[in-house]
Design a protein around this motif. Structure first.
Motif, mmCIF file in Angstrom:
data_model
loop_
_atom_site.group_PDB
_atom_site.id
_atom_site.type_symbol
_atom_site.label_atom_id
_atom_site.label_comp_id
_atom_site.label_asym_id
_atom_site.label_seq_id
_atom_site.Cartn_x
_atom_site.Cartn_y
_atom_site.Cartn_z
ATOM 1 N N ILE A 1 0.765 0.351 11.151
ATOM 2 C CA ILE A 1 0.128 0.339 9.841
ATOM 3 C C ILE A 1 0.560 1.594 9.091
ATOM 4 C CG2 ILE A 1 -1.839 -1.003 10.668
ATOM 5 C CD1 ILE A 1 -3.511 1.548 10.561
ATOM 6 N N TYR A 2 0.507 1.504 7.776
ATOM 7 C CA TYR A 2 0.955 2.609 6.927
ATOM 8 C C TYR A 2 -0.193 3.030 6.010
ATOM 9 C CZ TYR A 2 5.474 0.917 8.515
ATOM 10 O OH TYR A 2 6.528 0.519 9.309
ATOM 11 N N ALA A 3 -0.421 4.318 5.935
ATOM 12 C CA ALA A 3 -1.548 4.814 5.148
ATOM 13 C C ALA A 3 -1.131 6.011 4.299
ATOM 14 C CB ALA A 3 -2.698 5.216 6.066
ATOM 15 N N ASP A 4 -1.596 6.038 3.074
ATOM 16 C CA ASP A 4 -1.380 7.168 2.174
ATOM 17 C C ASP A 4 -2.710 7.868 1.903
ATOM 18 O OD1 ASP A 4 1.297 6.646 1.956
ATOM 19 O OD2 ASP A 4 1.145 5.558 0.047
ATOM 20 N N CYS B 1 -8.906 -2.399 17.360
ATOM 21 C CA CYS B 1 -8.608 -0.985 17.123
ATOM 22 C C CYS B 1 -8.112 -0.766 15.694
ATOM 23 C CB CYS B 1 -7.570 -0.515 18.140
ATOM 24 S SG CYS B 1 -7.064 1.197 17.922
ATOM 25 N N ILE B 2 -7.211 -1.622 15.236
ATOM 26 C CA ILE B 2 -6.662 -1.492 13.891
ATOM 27 C C ILE B 2 -7.752 -1.657 12.837
ATOM 28 C CG2 ILE B 2 -5.168 -2.621 12.191
ATOM 29 C CD1 ILE B 2 -3.162 -3.085 14.426
ATOM 30 N N LYS B 3 -8.621 -2.631 13.045
ATOM 31 C CA LYS B 3 -9.720 -2.848 12.086
ATOM 32 C C LYS B 3 -10.581 -1.598 11.965
ATOM 33 C CE LYS B 3 -13.644 -5.883 11.092
ATOM 34 N NZ LYS B 3 -14.437 -7.058 11.550
ATOM 35 N N GLU C 1 -10.769 0.956 8.606
ATOM 36 C CA GLU C 1 -12.051 1.249 7.967
ATOM 37 C C GLU C 1 -12.278 2.751 7.873
ATOM 38 O OE1 GLU C 1 -15.024 -0.805 10.180
ATOM 39 O OE2 GLU C 1 -14.513 -2.797 9.367
ATOM 40 N N TYR C 2 -11.927 3.459 8.931
ATOM 41 C CA TYR C 2 -12.113 4.903 8.931
ATOM 42 C C TYR C 2 -11.207 5.568 7.896
ATOM 43 C CZ TYR C 2 -12.936 9.584 10.748
ATOM 44 O OH TYR C 2 -13.283 10.899 10.878
ATOM 45 N N LEU D 1 -12.206 7.787 4.436
ATOM 46 C CA LEU D 1 -11.680 9.123 4.144
ATOM 47 C C LEU D 1 -10.994 9.194 2.780
ATOM 48 C CD1 LEU D 1 -10.097 10.066 7.616
ATOM 49 C CD2 LEU D 1 -12.126 11.092 6.582
ATOM 50 N N GLY D 2 -10.952 8.070 2.071
ATOM 51 C CA GLY D 2 -10.276 8.015 0.775
ATOM 52 C C GLY D 2 -8.824 7.633 0.880
#
Length: 268
Positions: free
Chosen positions: A185-188, A245-247, A251-252, A256-257
């Motif tokens: 997964i990719y997060a900014d 785990c991914i879910k 969510e976390y 955190l924004g």
């Protein structure tokens, strides 16, 4: 079901003296376990030629499928892993041309000459493959011996992790008879340092391999590629565990924004 034993050899006086915590061994063990290997032994030896050679010999005698070593690959006098491995295998220590070219190019980019100390990092047991190191200078050493796949990596954690992943994806031939599932997964907009404590909790909770790979700038423009992987005899079970785990992770991150960009599943 057939088992796939593995061993880990850590090389370094700083580990034995207690000055440095052996996080490399735990990382390698968790990664091998995620692939379906059973780590049967973790050994730590001093930066001494005979100790290193004996460490490899004893591991080879136990006939695991894979041996991963960490530490002792570098330009200094006490970096003796390549020589110790050569002695253990009874093979000549020679210049690996691919390694030499990569090392020379890296120093050229810095405007530096190839000294004997730097050239030393291209010395490997005859028949070795140089494994690329995108996080540092010294390449890893990959060699097969009597059906055992052996990988030697530097001791700097980020370099060890980089070489280990390249080895797994590009060179590793032994594939345990379990279902290995990996998702990314990719997060900014979320810093790796902020996410790290929660990732550690999820690793324990779900018994998975989770690795964050920074792609942006921690303080000004954080961006992460997050690898979640595991293996099981039951494909449905491991997929269920990874999805849960991914879910929870997504969510976390949102709390955190952070922004979830997309996800990509890869089965190996």
């Amino acid at each position: 079901m057939r088992t796939y034993p593995a061993e880990i050899l850590t090389i370094g006086n700083e580990i034995l003296s207690g000055r440095t915590v052996n996080t490399n061994a735990s990382h390698i063990a968790r990664r091998l376990t995620s692939l379906g290997f059973t780590v049967r032994r973790i050994t730590v030896v001093m930066d001494e030629l005979d100790e290193i050679s004996q460490g490899f010999k004893e591991a080879i005698q136990r006939n695991p499928r894979v041996i991963i070593s960490t530490g002792g690959l570098g330009p200094t006098y006490d970096d003796k892993t390549a020589e110790g491995l050569s002695l253990a295998l009874g093979r000549k220590l020679v210049i690996n041309q691919k390694a030499l070219e990569e090392i020379e190019n890296k120093y050229k980019q810095l405007g530096l000459q190839l000294t004997e100390e730097r050239r030393k990092m291209a010395m490997m047991p005859e028949g070795s493959i140089a494994v690329e190191n995108s996080k540092g200078i010294a390449p890893g050493i990959y060699i097969e011996y009597n059906g055992i796949e052996i990988l030697a990596t530097p001791g700097v954690p980020r370099e060890m992790e980089d070489i280990l992943e390249t080895f797994i994806k590009k060179y590793l031939k032994t594939k345990p008879e379990v279902k290995y599932v990996e998702e990314t997964i990719y997060a900014d907009k979320v810093m790796e340092s902020v996410l790290a404590p929660y990732v550690r909790q999820l690793v324990k909770k779900y018994d998975l391999y989770i690795k964050t790979h920074p792609k942006g700038y921690e303080l000004s423009n954080p961006s992460l590629e997050i690898q979640i992987a595991g293996s099981s005899e039951d494909e449905g079970e491991i997929r269920k565990r990874i999805n849960a785990c991914i879910k929870e992770l997504e969510e976390y991150i949102k709390n955190l924004g952070g922004i979830i960009k997309n996800s990509q599943q890869e089965n190996q």
